[in-house]
Motif scaffolding. Structure first.
Motif: not given
Length: 345
Positions: A24-26, A74-77, A99-101, A122-126
């Protein structure tokens, strides 16, 4: 962009490989990573078997320890950048928890937590990404996602031993053996290890253990009394994963000042039984959430003390991405210390 993941579709069933899962879009503070290696511990077995209580998020991805390459942010990482090699873990580090994805796939929506590792991407939290030190390999770094911070943290953050401290480690899985390695940094006069597997007991002896106990062959409490001339231990760290072993660890500590620290989480509804009079006399018992570790601090400590550790003892069993279910089976049957899974092709 699409990828393949090993998905828990139904509990008490093998993971299913699902192709064409869509990235998905980050969102804000999310990181897209390519998984290099993943680890597996008994928490995944419990989830797969439905022993963590009702699972409201099926189908979902599993895994919360691994190493990966950052593909996009994603934004602000601000913590990591594209091209970085990172450790992935369940403990919250620096950064925002995004949070989750949720993924789209041919079987419908697939859920995931703030970190998952049993998939190609995988999309993971910063805050679940920690930079991999240069002297730690991508295979060794997997251990810093769960086993090392929990097991070593039990010792360094909670026991804080001196050379005169007497202690036991009950259960020599990934967390228990990590605790043993941490004790090696403190040069103790006495460390008792307790397990039913002879090979694990012998491995602990090679590291720092001074005495071994197999509770299937001898009475552990009586043996401890013999070892230290009628006394009991200052500390017992429990990492075997059952109420029975928590009770065993509690029985090995001094009746007036002993402390039992356990990292187990038995199935919901199970209870430990201890004599409350022992607490009045001074014995203590406490649980541990991830060894009270800050993941970045523990990563740096591991890097600094690597020469004193024996990380290769965890590397004996390696699996490919297609062998994840075999790794889960071997871990459940206690054939291995830790499952290290090569995800990247």
């Amino acid at each position: 962009m699409h990828f393949t993941g090993a998905v828990l579709v139904n509990t008490q069933q093998p993971l299913q490989y699902v192709d064409k899962i869509e990235v998905p879009k980050l969102r804000k503070r999310q990181v897209l990573v390519k998984i290099l290696y993943a680890g597996m511990c008994h928490s995944q077995i419990m989830e797969q078997q439905g022993l963590r209580g009702e699972d409201k998020y099926l189908p979902h991805l599993l895994g919360y320890e691994g190493t990966a390459e950052v593909i996009d942010t994603g934004p602000e990482v601000s913590k990591v950048k594209i091209g970085d090699t990172v450790i992935l873990g369940w403990l919250k580090g620096e950064g925002i928890d995004s949070g989750g994805c949720v993924y789209s796939s041919p079987i419908g929506t697939i859920n995931s937590g703030a970190v998952t590792t049993l998939s190609e991407y995988s999309v993971v939290s910063e805050n679940r990404c920690y930079l991999l030190p240069e002297n730690i390999s991508v295979k060794e770094g997997v251990l810093l996602g769960c086993a090392l911070p929990t097991g070593m943290g039990l010792v360094t953050n909670q026991v804080k031993p001196t050379p005169n401290t007497t202690m036991a480690v009950v259960g020599l899985g990934g967390i228990g053996m990590s605790a043993v390695m941490a004790v090696n940094c403190y040069h103790p006069n006495l460390l008792v290890v307790v397990d039913t597997k002879v090979d694990k007991l012998q491995e602990a002896l090679k590291l720092v253990a001074t005495h071994i106990i197999n509770p299937l062959e001898e009475d552990a409490q009586q043996r401890v009394i013999e070892i230290i001339n009628g006394h009991m231990l200052d500390y017992a760290v429990e990492a075997a994963g059952s109420c029975k072993t928590i009770e065993l660890a509690f029985s090995l500590i001094h009746k007036q000042h002993g402390e039992c620290i356990f990292a187990s989480h038995p199935a919901p509804g199970e209870k430990i039984q201890i004599d409350p009079f022992r607490l009045i006399c001074g014995k203590k018992i406490t649980g541990s959430w991830g060894g009270c570790s800050h993941p970045e601090h523990m990563t740096q400590s591991t890097s600094d003390n690597k020469a004193k550790l024996s990380l290769e003892s965890f590397m004996s069993h390696n699996y490919t991405f297609s062998q994840i279910n075999q790794a889960m089976e071997d871990l459940q049957e206690q054939k291995i210390l830790r499952a290290i899974i090569k995800i990247a092709k």
